[in-house]
Enzyme design. Structure first.
Site, PDB file in Angstrom:
ATOM      1  N   HIS A 376       0.771  -1.205  -0.027  1.00 29.90           N
ATOM      2  CA  HIS A 376      -0.054  -0.052   0.219  1.00 29.90           C
ATOM      3  C   HIS A 376       0.851   1.384   0.023  1.00 29.90           C
ATOM      4  CE1 HIS A 376      -3.948  -1.943   1.024  1.00 29.90           C
ATOM      5  NE2 HIS A 376      -3.110  -2.954   1.547  1.00 29.90           N
ATOM      6  N   LYS A 567      -8.471  13.716   4.910  1.00 33.53           N
ATOM      7  CA  LYS A 567      -7.579  12.492   4.816  1.00 33.53           C
ATOM      8  C   LYS A 567      -6.400  12.731   5.946  1.00 33.53           C
ATOM      9  CE  LYS A 567      -6.907  13.588   0.533  1.00 33.53           C
ATOM     10  NZ  LYS A 567      -6.624  12.869  -0.614  1.00 33.53           N
ATOM     11  N   ARG A 568      -5.599  11.664   6.124  1.00 27.36           N
ATOM     12  CA  ARG A 568      -4.415  12.047   7.011  1.00 27.36           C
ATOM     13  C   ARG A 568      -3.861  13.275   6.728  1.00 27.36           C
ATOM     14  NH1 ARG A 568      -3.674   7.909  11.073  1.00 27.36           N
ATOM     15  NH2 ARG A 568      -2.084   9.269  11.479  1.00 27.36           N
ATOM     16  N   LYS A 573       0.888  14.513   0.804  1.00 23.91           N
ATOM     17  CA  LYS A 573      -0.765  14.789   0.492  1.00 23.91           C
ATOM     18  C   LYS A 573      -1.132  16.160   0.193  1.00 23.91           C
ATOM     19  CE  LYS A 573      -2.579  10.771   2.729  1.00 23.91           C
ATOM     20  NZ  LYS A 573      -3.306   9.924   1.902  1.00 23.91           N
ATOM     21  N   THR A 675      -8.616   6.394  -1.566  1.00 22.36           N
ATOM     22  CA  THR A 675      -9.954   5.941  -1.657  1.00 22.36           C
ATOM     23  C   THR A 675     -11.105   6.881  -1.080  1.00 22.36           C
ATOM     24  OG1 THR A 675      -9.571   5.069   0.521  1.00 22.36           O
ATOM     25  CG2 THR A 675      -9.442   3.520  -1.074  1.00 22.36           C
ATOM     26  N   LYS A 679     -15.083   7.907  -3.306  1.00 22.53           N
ATOM     27  CA  LYS A 679     -16.195   8.402  -2.353  1.00 22.53           C
ATOM     28  C   LYS A 679     -16.845   9.434  -2.858  1.00 22.53           C
ATOM     29  CE  LYS A 679     -14.071   5.672   1.438  1.00 22.53           C
ATOM     30  NZ  LYS A 679     -13.191   5.916   2.566  1.00 22.53           N
TER      31      LYS A 679
HETATM   32  C1  26Q Z   1       3.706   0.649  10.297  1.00 24.65           C
HETATM   33  C2  26Q Z   1       4.661   0.500  11.135  1.00 24.65           C
HETATM   34  C3  26Q Z   1       4.238   0.694  12.749  1.00 24.65           C
HETATM   35  C4  26Q Z   1       3.223   1.599  12.918  1.00 24.65           C
HETATM   36  C5  26Q Z   1       2.181   1.848  12.281  1.00 24.65           C
HETATM   37  C6  26Q Z   1       2.454   1.407  10.686  1.00 24.65           C
HETATM   38  C7  26Q Z   1       1.504   1.674   9.620  1.00 24.65           C
HETATM   39  C8  26Q Z   1       0.349   1.790   9.901  1.00 24.65           C
HETATM   40  C9  26Q Z   1      -0.697   2.234   8.865  1.00 24.65           C
HETATM   41  C10 26Q Z   1       1.750   2.037   8.375  1.00 24.65           C
HETATM   42  C11 26Q Z   1       1.162   2.287   7.330  1.00 24.65           C
HETATM   43  C12 26Q Z   1      -0.514   2.385   7.634  1.00 24.65           C
HETATM   44  C13 26Q Z   1      -1.329   2.476   6.562  1.00 24.65           C
HETATM   45  C14 26Q Z   1      -1.036   2.804   5.463  1.00 24.65           C
HETATM   46  C15 26Q Z   1      -2.223   3.191   4.499  1.00 24.65           C
HETATM   47  O1  26Q Z   1      -3.393   3.619   4.874  1.00 24.65           O
HETATM   48  N1  26Q Z   1      -1.901   3.570   3.252  1.00 24.65           N
HETATM   49  C16 26Q Z   1      -3.238   3.924   2.256  1.00 24.65           C
HETATM   50  O2  26Q Z   1      -3.549   2.541   1.866  1.00 24.65           O
HETATM   51  C17 26Q Z   1      -4.866   2.987   0.964  1.00 24.65           C
HETATM   52  C18 26Q Z   1      -5.513   1.639   0.688  1.00 24.65           C
HETATM   53  O3  26Q Z   1      -4.762   0.969  -0.420  1.00 24.65           O
HETATM   54  C19 26Q Z   1      -4.318   3.605  -0.297  1.00 24.65           C
HETATM   55  O4  26Q Z   1      -5.383   4.037  -0.946  1.00 24.65           O
HETATM   56  C20 26Q Z   1      -3.450   5.230   0.022  1.00 24.65           C
HETATM   57  O5  26Q Z   1      -3.190   5.603  -1.153  1.00 24.65           O
HETATM   58  C21 26Q Z   1      -2.374   4.584   0.995  1.00 24.65           C
HETATM   59  O6  26Q Z   1      -1.714   5.809   1.479  1.00 24.65           O
END
Ligand code: 26Q
Length: 840
Positions: A376, A567-568, A573, A675, A679
């Site tokens: 991702h 979004k975050r 972004k 995503t 929406k």
């Molecule tokens: C990793 C290590 C330690 C703690 C947390 C994490 C961690 C947690 C969540 C790393 C990444 C995430 C989330 C990533 C994320 O949401 N990515 C998004 O995924 C979406 C679904 O595929 C995409 O549409 C987005 O582009 C992408 O940024």
């Protein structure tokens, strides 16, 4: 793909059978009352919305329960292939509305409650969001489950039952303040605890070799500290099809002996400490959507999820197949949601070798044909690495297995590219150095039969970049599965006005088959239809404006252009680019450059990771800019800016129906898919965006004339990097120079000098990775085109309708069909008829 219907004459236990529960308003109202009065012991003197909510959940849960059982029976009797979606995050949000919709009970519930003098809307507001995820990746997992149940695919989600989900965000003096989200405080009426399937997860200890009865060298993991994993099941109903799948979330609990040992030795405080330590594992979601590398607790969480889930699956397998694993890979598949659960690769090897006593080759054959990995992210800082030292201490036996996987893999590389030591070093799962690291993404690629990205561009960039060497070795492993969202929640549920208009116009088929929205194309120029479309949007904007007023104290005029970025908060972004444009508009107003002005309301929302200083600075910046603009009498109704606190799933359910312009403005090549963009599109917003992630596919579907494009392409971004000169850009662009001068003058930070210095420095830096200045001009021009287009009421309505009509591809129903055709190869399995399934 074949549709299998399990015969109701198949053998089943012959105990008392309950009649199926009524699906009419009267039966529901009766059950609601019974639960309110008897199960919960409340009466008219305590008409709190919370207990009414709970009573309604119980009434619905009863109806889910019988379908849930029928689905389970069908899967078991069919002995069908199954998929397990392993994810550290499931961002479910609220469940009540979704359950009503998918059970086909919206009107019945509303009527039943109305007859009792209860307002459904008030009851709904009592439900807290299950915020068990950060953002896109977690919400995607929740949308996937909805679509799998709707397609009757035997897919089960496995995750963690965090006691505290994503933190609640307050804004104080423009600053983000985090508060813990104790969402389980009042219990969770949707979940069913299943202590009978508790698993034991090991940590620490050491690995020990021994000879088994046949003289074979084997390993066991001894002197471990164990933690119990207790499953809590949440029902996942399909859309009006009788299927109810399962999301199984693991909660951590101490083992008896773990604390009793110390308790008996007299160390009472120590014994409680041990219990706490065990329960810490599922205490809190890491609120970081990029990386939080190296944290021991995070690795514990990941292994906890992987080990408990695999033991659960293997337990179920041996229950019906004994120790014969020859068919296991044909019947099971694990989909890894990013690298977070990738330790499952080594754990499956361990369980098959050390516990089921298979040899390496057989265990590897099974592992490498059941694991599939979804990536991702392209951000290098988000790539998971774990120090070998930590691994050795926490999971010694797993580290041995990873080393062995790596040794055998590197042999294969050496065979294909003899003498290429640099390639061996590049591709090794172990990154050598003073503090060697395990590269989780490489482990996932080596052990999986499928590796996919989440949008066409993203998948292409993966095989060109991060996984280039691997793609040369195994070209067939790599594939794309463009993301989607479920139209049940993101259109049918959250936008009742548009739902009714769509259904009245083209029928209800689109709820289960989004491609049917294409039928709207014939109404694009139909004026009465356009009028109805506008009326719906207007009402949704009114609802959103009310909400913004309540949450931010800012008044939005529903006739203005609603320009939204939620979004975050992340530099890539580029919320900052949005803010620069807002300041530019403000500057134009102050200069009197307002001929043909389009009044605009800008809404920005999102959470910053608590440790991400720059992201928090951007939140403060947006808030301060908003404050100045909203209080400047020269601005009046021409421009409003609001930062919405605590953006979450439930907020998006109100935001996306009321949005005109969807901001998707990441630096090209950085957003894997996005995503939120889907929406908004579904709900008739027009996108302003870069050629990044799924924006490219959105633009292709809607047509270039219905999308406001700007900015460098991913290729151009990389080419421009070496000679990037923001100062030259600023010098050559008066508007940008004025915006920066205004910020530097301290206009937005009157009493806090220097506050925005890091932001200014970032924009002015020749090594700004996000190249904000480079895209400013293009962005401002695209915004001007959008503003002009908005004043052509009919033209805009056309664009809005076309966007929605072209969104059929972005349903997770399509995404899940593609995963199934290309990776999983599951049969659809319908549940046994409800009345045929015995409760005992
Ligand atoms: C990793 C290590 C330690 C703690 C947390 C994490 C961690 C947690 C969540 C790393 C990444 C995430 C989330 C990533 C994320 O949401 N990515 C998004 O995924 C979406 C679904 O595929 C995409 O549409 C987005 O582009 C992408 O940024």
């Amino acid at each position: 793909m074949q549709i299998t219907r399990v015969s109701s004459s198949s053998p089943k236990p012959e105990l008392t059978e309950l009649p199926a529960l009524g699906m009419d308003a009267k039966s529901i109202a009766e059950d609601f009352r019974r639960h309110f009065n008897r199960t919960l012991g409340r009466d008219r003197r305590c008409k709190s919305a919370f207990y009414m909510y709970e009573a309604l959940v119980l009434a619905l849960r009863d109806r889910l329960m019988e379908r849930w059982r029928a689905t389970r029976y069908a899967y078991d009797e069919e002995d069908c292939k199954r998929v397990y979606y392993l994810s550290m995050e499931f961002l479910i949000g609220r469940t009540l509305g979704n359950a009503m919709l998918n059970l086909g009970l919206c009107h019945e519930v509303e009527q039943g409650l109305h007859d009792l003098g209860v307002l459904l809307e008030e009851v709904q507001e009592a439900e807290l969001d299950a915020g068990l995820g950060n953002g896109g990746l977690g919400r995607l997992a929740a949308c996937f489950l909805d679509s799998c149940a709707t397609l009757q695919l035997p897919v089960r989600g496995y995750g963690i039952r965090y006691q505290y989900g994503m933190f609640r965000q307050r804004v104080e003096d423009g600053q983000q303040v985090e508060e813990p989200d104790h969402w389980l405080r009042n219990g969770n009426p949707w979940e069913l605890e299943r202590p009978e399937f508790t698993q034991r997860v090991h940590f620490g200890g050491r690995s020990e070799g021994y000879r088994d009865a046949s003289g074979q060298l084997r390993f066991r993991w001894v002197d471990t500290h164990d933690v119990l994993a207790v499953p809590y099941d949440i029902p996942v109903p399909g859309y009006r099809n009788g299927t109810v799948n399962t999301l199984r979330l693991w909660g951590a609990a101490a083992t008896d002996e773990f604390d009793l040992g110390e308790f008996n030795a007299g160390d009472y405080a120590g014994s409680v400490e041990a219990k706490n330590a065990a329960e810490h594992i599922s205490m809190v979601l890491y609120p970081n959507d990029a990386s939080e590398n190296g944290k021991e607790l995070r690795l514990r969480q990941q292994y906890f999820l992987a080990s408990a889930s695999l033991k659960d699956v293997l337990g179920h397998w041996t229950f019906s197949h004994g120790d014969n694993f020859s068919q296991f890979a044909q019947k099971n598949c694990f989909q890894l949601n990013d690298t977070h659960p990738t330790i499952a690769v080594a754990e499956l090897m361990r369980l098959l070798m050390d516990e089921a006593e298979l040899g390496w080759d057989e265990a590897w054959q099974i592992t490498s044909t059941t694991m599939a990995y979804t990536n991702h992210t392209l951000l290098p800082e988000a790539l998971e690495k774990w120090s070998v030292r930590l691994f050795r201490q926490l999971l010694p036996r797993l580290l041995e297995i990873i080393y062995e996987i790596n040794a055998r893999f590197l042999q294969q590389v050496a065979l294909k590219w003899p003498g290429d030591t640099d390639r061996l070093r590049r591709m090794s799962i172990i990154e050598e150095g003073p503090d060697p690291q395990v590269r989780m993404a490489y482990l996932a690629v080596v052990a999986s039969f499928s590796v996919n990205g989440v949008a066409e561009l993203h998948s292409q960039l993966l095989t060109d970049g991060m996984f280039r060497d691997f793609s040369a070795l195994w070209p067939d492993k790599f594939n794309n599965k463009t993301n989607g969202v479920t139209q049940r929640r993101w259109l049918a549920w959250c936008n009742p006005g548009l739902r009714d208009l769509l259904s009245a116009t083209i029928g209800e088929g689109w709820v289960a088959d989004l491609e049917q929205l294409a039928q709207l194309q014939q109404y694009v120029d139909d004026e009465p239809f356009q009028g109805r479309w506008r009326a719906v949007k207007q009402e949704n904007k009114r609802r959103l404006a009310q909400w913004v007023k309540r949450e931010c104290g800012v008044v939005f005029d529903p006739t203005a252009l609603f320009d939204v970025q939620v979004k975050r908060i992340h530099e890539y972004k580029r919320q900052l680019l949005n803010a620069l444009h807002v300041i530019h508009l403000y500057d134009r107003i102050k200069q009197g450059d307002t001929a043909d002005w389009t009044p605009r309301c800008v809404l920005i929302g999102g959470k910053a990771a608590p440790g991400y200083a720059m992201a928090k600075g951007i939140i403060k910046f947006i808030n301060k800019v908003a404050q100045v603009i909203n209080h400047d009498p020269d601005v009046g109704g021409l421009l409003k800016v609001a930062f919405l606190p605590n953006y979450r799933v439930t907020a998006m359910e109100i935001i996306c129906p009321g949005t005109d312009l969807s901001e998707q403005i990441s630096t090209a090549g950085k957003e894997a898919s996005g995503t939120g963009n889907m929406k908004f599109m579904m709900n008739g917003a027009v996108t302003i965006g870069t050629l990044d992630g799924a924006n490219i596919e959105i633009r292709e579907a809607a047509g270039a004339e219905n999308f406001f494009l700007f900015g460098l392409t991913a290729e151009e971004v990389e080419a421009a990097r070496a000679n990037y000169d923001p100062q030259a850009i600023i010098n050559g662009d008066e508007a940008l120079a004025r915006v920066l001068a205004l910020i530097e003058s301290g206009h937005f930070n009157q009493f806090e000098p220097g506050l925005f210095d890091p932001i200014i420095a970032a924009i002015r830096s020749p090594s700004d990775p996000w190249m904000t200045a480079a895209d400013f001009r293009g962005y401002v021009e695209a915004q001007r085109r959008a503003a002009t287009a908005f004043r052509d009421v009919q033209g805009w309505t056309r664009m809005s309708i076309i966007n929605s009509a072209s969104s059929g591809r972005f349903s997770t129903d399509r995404t899940m069909r593609e995963y199934n055709a290309g990776i999983w190869q599951l049969d659809n399995v319908a549940p046994l008829a409800v009345e045929a399934s015995s409760p005992l």
